[in-house]
Design a protein around this motif. Structure first.
Motif, PDB file in Angstrom:
ATOM      1  N   ARG A 186       0.825  -1.220   0.000  1.00  0.00           N
ATOM      2  CA  ARG A 186       0.000   0.000   0.000  1.00  0.00           C
ATOM      3  C   ARG A 186       0.851   1.258   0.000  1.00  0.00           C
ATOM      4  NH1 ARG A 186      -1.212  -1.555   5.624  1.00  0.00           N
ATOM      5  NH2 ARG A 186      -2.970  -2.650   4.699  1.00  0.00           N
ATOM      6  N   ASP A 187       2.136   1.133   0.349  1.00  0.00           N
ATOM      7  CA  ASP A 187       2.990   2.315   0.436  1.00  0.00           C
ATOM      8  C   ASP A 187       3.973   2.460  -0.718  1.00  0.00           C
ATOM      9  OD1 ASP A 187       1.988   3.554   2.714  1.00  0.00           O
ATOM     10  OD2 ASP A 187       3.010   2.123   4.012  1.00  0.00           O
ATOM     11  N   VAL A 188       3.866   1.590  -1.747  1.00  0.00           N
ATOM     12  CA  VAL A 188       4.860   1.692  -2.825  1.00  0.00           C
ATOM     13  C   VAL A 188       4.763   3.032  -3.552  1.00  0.00           C
ATOM     14  CG1 VAL A 188       5.068  -0.816  -3.205  1.00  0.00           C
ATOM     15  CG2 VAL A 188       3.454   0.502  -4.568  1.00  0.00           C
ATOM     16  N   GLY A 189       3.606   3.673  -3.545  1.00  0.00           N
ATOM     17  CA  GLY A 189       3.480   4.961  -4.223  1.00  0.00           C
ATOM     18  C   GLY A 189       3.444   6.147  -3.277  1.00  0.00           C
ATOM     19  N   SER A 190       3.726   5.922  -1.999  1.00  0.00           N
ATOM     20  CA  SER A 190       3.462   6.982  -1.019  1.00  0.00           C
ATOM     21  C   SER A 190       4.696   7.780  -0.620  1.00  0.00           C
ATOM     22  CB  SER A 190       2.817   6.379   0.226  1.00  0.00           C
ATOM     23  OG  SER A 190       3.786   5.653   0.944  1.00  0.00           O
ATOM     24  N   GLY A 191       5.857   7.434  -1.200  1.00  0.00           N
ATOM     25  CA  GLY A 191       7.032   8.246  -0.948  1.00  0.00           C
ATOM     26  C   GLY A 191       7.791   7.918   0.330  1.00  0.00           C
ATOM     27  N   GLY A 237      -1.376  -1.291 -14.258  1.00  0.00           N
ATOM     28  CA  GLY A 237      -2.703  -1.730 -14.684  1.00  0.00           C
ATOM     29  C   GLY A 237      -3.809  -1.069 -13.887  1.00  0.00           C
ATOM     30  N   VAL A 238      -3.636  -0.955 -12.581  1.00  0.00           N
ATOM     31  CA  VAL A 238      -4.668  -0.345 -11.741  1.00  0.00           C
ATOM     32  C   VAL A 238      -4.782   1.143 -12.050  1.00  0.00           C
ATOM     33  CG1 VAL A 238      -5.272   0.259  -9.360  1.00  0.00           C
ATOM     34  CG2 VAL A 238      -4.527  -2.063  -9.912  1.00  0.00           C
ATOM     35  N   ALA A 239      -3.653   1.815 -12.256  1.00  0.00           N
ATOM     36  CA  ALA A 239      -3.695   3.243 -12.595  1.00  0.00           C
ATOM     37  C   ALA A 239      -4.495   3.442 -13.880  1.00  0.00           C
ATOM     38  CB  ALA A 239      -2.267   3.784 -12.748  1.00  0.00           C
ATOM     39  N   GLU A 284      -4.725  -1.627  -3.960  1.00  0.00           N
ATOM     40  CA  GLU A 284      -5.517  -0.714  -3.131  1.00  0.00           C
ATOM     41  C   GLU A 284      -4.821   0.633  -2.989  1.00  0.00           C
ATOM     42  OE1 GLU A 284      -7.850  -4.036  -0.342  1.00  0.00           O
ATOM     43  OE2 GLU A 284      -6.270  -2.801   0.540  1.00  0.00           O
ATOM     44  N   GLY A 285      -3.498   0.595  -2.785  1.00  0.00           N
ATOM     45  CA  GLY A 285      -2.741   1.834  -2.601  1.00  0.00           C
ATOM     46  C   GLY A 285      -2.741   2.693  -3.848  1.00  0.00           C
ATOM     47  N   VAL A 286      -2.551   2.065  -5.016  1.00  0.00           N
ATOM     48  CA  VAL A 286      -2.508   2.829  -6.263  1.00  0.00           C
ATOM     49  C   VAL A 286      -3.888   3.412  -6.564  1.00  0.00           C
ATOM     50  CG1 VAL A 286      -2.205   2.641  -8.762  1.00  0.00           C
ATOM     51  CG2 VAL A 286      -0.548   1.592  -7.222  1.00  0.00           C
ATOM     52  N   ALA A 287      -4.942   2.651  -6.341  1.00  0.00           N
ATOM     53  CA  ALA A 287      -6.294   3.166  -6.566  1.00  0.00           C
ATOM     54  C   ALA A 287      -6.530   4.404  -5.708  1.00  0.00           C
ATOM     55  CB  ALA A 287      -7.332   2.081  -6.241  1.00  0.00           C
ATOM     56  N   ARG A 288      -6.136   4.330  -4.456  1.00  0.00           N
ATOM     57  CA  ARG A 288      -6.314   5.465  -3.546  1.00  0.00           C
ATOM     58  C   ARG A 288      -5.505   6.672  -4.020  1.00  0.00           C
ATOM     59  NH1 ARG A 288      -4.190   3.332   1.294  1.00  0.00           N
ATOM     60  NH2 ARG A 288      -2.341   4.389   0.542  1.00  0.00           N
ATOM     61  N   GLU A 289      -4.256   6.391  -4.434  1.00  0.00           N
ATOM     62  CA  GLU A 289      -3.341   7.438  -4.898  1.00  0.00           C
ATOM     63  C   GLU A 289      -3.906   8.172  -6.117  1.00  0.00           C
ATOM     64  OE1 GLU A 289       0.833   8.844  -4.703  1.00  0.00           O
ATOM     65  OE2 GLU A 289      -0.317   7.530  -3.400  1.00  0.00           O
ATOM     66  N   ILE A 290      -4.380   7.408  -7.104  1.00  0.00           N
ATOM     67  CA  ILE A 290      -4.882   8.015  -8.335  1.00  0.00           C
ATOM     68  C   ILE A 290      -6.149   8.816  -8.049  1.00  0.00           C
ATOM     69  CG2 ILE A 290      -5.785   7.551 -10.658  1.00  0.00           C
ATOM     70  CD1 ILE A 290      -2.937   6.836 -10.616  1.00  0.00           C
ATOM     71  N   LEU A 291      -7.053   8.250  -7.253  1.00  0.00           N
ATOM     72  CA  LEU A 291      -8.274   8.986  -6.914  1.00  0.00           C
ATOM     73  C   LEU A 291      -7.937  10.269  -6.164  1.00  0.00           C
ATOM     74  CD1 LEU A 291     -10.669   6.039  -6.007  1.00  0.00           C
ATOM     75  CD2 LEU A 291     -10.839   7.569  -7.977  1.00  0.00           C
TER      76      LEU A 291
END
Lengths: 335, 335
Positions: free
Chosen positions: A210-215, A236-238, B235-242
């Motif tokens: 969940r934190d791979v994109g959170s910096g 894919g999710v993006a 879940e993390g990427v979905a949250r990030e993009i939204l």
């Protein structure tokens, strides 16, 4: 820095590759681009050679679906083999190819060889989110040992510091199923211990999906199986979520009108997470970084990839080998 | 079907848990809910018991940060241990807990036990996209053998067919780094061979990360390490993009006005990917499915999770054991 460009690899070769390489050459007047390809298809695309672009003859290309190692052995005059050969001979410091990932990895391993102290290479990819992070391995080495993950951390740290122009030491996280040190499978547990023992790595601990994109980290280390699945899931999710947003905005006339106002801002969001911003991945652990372009790269992606490696690449091999040696020493002293 | 609900587990216990359980009881008039908790904290929340809700006394709770196995041994009167005990004794067919995942898994393994022919359990989670897919294992078994993945495919297939109300047999995919059969690490390669040999599984081959949300399979099988990272990344990427979309919409007054028009459609997108639609994950491979609620679940998530298990759960144990036995036979005959 001199950079070889495989002009014949990728779905849109040679047109988009050459066009991107020329754009990069304009942005990098102090660097030199070696366009590797056959005279007949490449020359007409560059009737007038800029002063920092040269052609390098190669007779054939390796196809996207060929067995890479067999194709490279059978055709040493293929553009990707010639590009790797320029790096081996010191004519170039790095090469770019948008051909198949397997062919790039094989050309690098067979043609250039690994860094001293590095058993296996890794594909390093920028995760395209607001707070960028370098993920490795994204698929070069599906079966890793704990020492491999330590090496990836060292290689990724050296590269990320240059590529992201970080002031301090890059923060390195281990992709895992929980934050506590005891979490994960044997590989994750042993890698955690090694990363903690190594003095050359600024280890910030385990990082959950969940934190791979959170910096929370600049570099995310994992084996090539997990890394490949994580990267492709994130992309894919993006794409999926942005598609759902787009559908919601065009589902009736009123929405369409409101969406027209928002379009520039939303295009900006889409562009921020576009993998073409980076234009490719970087094969690290070989004696000359290799830029693996997306198979469907267009000129903009090719240009960004070449500019990126120019920023990060000069002297990378020497610094990486010194860091690997220092990392090994610090772990030996700790144990 | 009778379902035990751990009224004391989770960040919002007992209030939200009891409220969600009562809402589920209203939607499931033919089912029975056993509210497991202490009289003092639970009773005031249900001054008047509906005819299909009963209280079951438990004296204590297992905390989110306690060592699960130790806590369960020390306090057999804890709500999660009592909930598991009702399943073991046949008083209930399934139990729900929003306490720690570790405690739910431990209570299931210690208190209920595994299905015949199932070495290890799996956590099955619905990926919350337009085309839903059941991912397992999402983290119960980080170190898997090939046979485990075949078992997960069988268990996931039986469950998904009921839960998603599929007409045909569920399509099962193996999460992997490429689509070709020879791809992946040893586990993936051997699991691929087993899945292909098994007659009870409608195997559609390897599925790459980019396709986990694209509807190519109803069931996605992987080891608990990869599955956990994939799920949390998604879940993390979905949250990030939204979040990026939301920021773009509120960055100036004009955008805010246009966004007001689109708000209902965009809230619908967010709601479609909200994990609370499913309210939790399902521990399969034990003699009574266990619903693992999100630690921060509110009443709506609890209600949805209980309604979900009611739809899928009755007779699940018997059907799963028969399918596991048939799967084993078909692989033995093929080899």
């Amino acid at each position: 820095m001199r950079i070889a460009v495989d002009a014949l690899g990728g779905d849109n070769a040679p047109g988009e590759i050459v066009s991107g390489a020329l754009a990069a050459a304009r942005r990098l007047p102090r660097d030199e681009i070696l366009l590797v390809g056959d005279e007949v298809s490449v020359r007409p695309l560059v009737p007038e050679l800029p002063q920092n672009v040269r052609l390098k003859e190669a007779r054939s290309a390796v196809g996207m679906s060929e067995d890479p190692a067999a194709a490279l052995r059978a055709r040493p005059d293929s553009s990707i083999a010639v590009a790797a050969e320029t790096v081996r001979r010191g004519e170039a410091e790095a090469f770019f190819s948008a051909g198949s990932t397997g062919a790039s990895v094989a050309a690098a391993l067979l043609g250039i060889g690994r860094l001293k102290g590095c058993r296996r290479p890794a594909i390093a990819t920028m995760l395209p989110f607001d707070k960028p992070a370098l993920l490795l391995d994204a698929g070069a080495t599906v079966a890793c040992r704990p020492q491999d993950l330590l090496n990836f951390a060292i290689l990724g740290g050296v590269f990320a510091k240059r590529y992201l122009r970080l002031d301090g030491e890059p923060r390195v996280g281990l992709v895992n199923v929980g934050e506590e040190p005891g979490k994960g499978d044997d590989l994750a547990k042993e890698a955690h211990a090694l990363l903690e023992a190594s003095e050359g790595v600024r280890f910030v601990g385990n990082v959950e999906g969940r934190d791979v994109g959170s910096g929370v980290a600049d570099v995310l280390v994992t084996d090539g199986f997990t890394g490949n699945v994580v990267l492709k899931t994130a992309e894919g999710v993006a794409r999926e979520i942005l598609g759902m947003v787009r559908d919601a905005m065009t589902k009736n006339v009123v929405n369409k009108l409101a969406a027209a106002v928002l379009r520039p801002s939303l295009v900006a969001v889409r562009d921020r997470v576009d993998p073409e911003n980076y234009g490719g991945s970087f094969l690290l652990g070989v004696r000359g970084p290799v830029v693996i372009g997306h198979g469907n790269s267009r000129a903009r992606g090719v240009e960004n990839a070449i500019v990126g490696i120019s920023r990060a690449g000069s002297g990378l091999v020497e610094e990486s080998e010194a860091a690997l040696a220092a990392g090994r020493r610090s772990v030996e002293e700790a144990s």
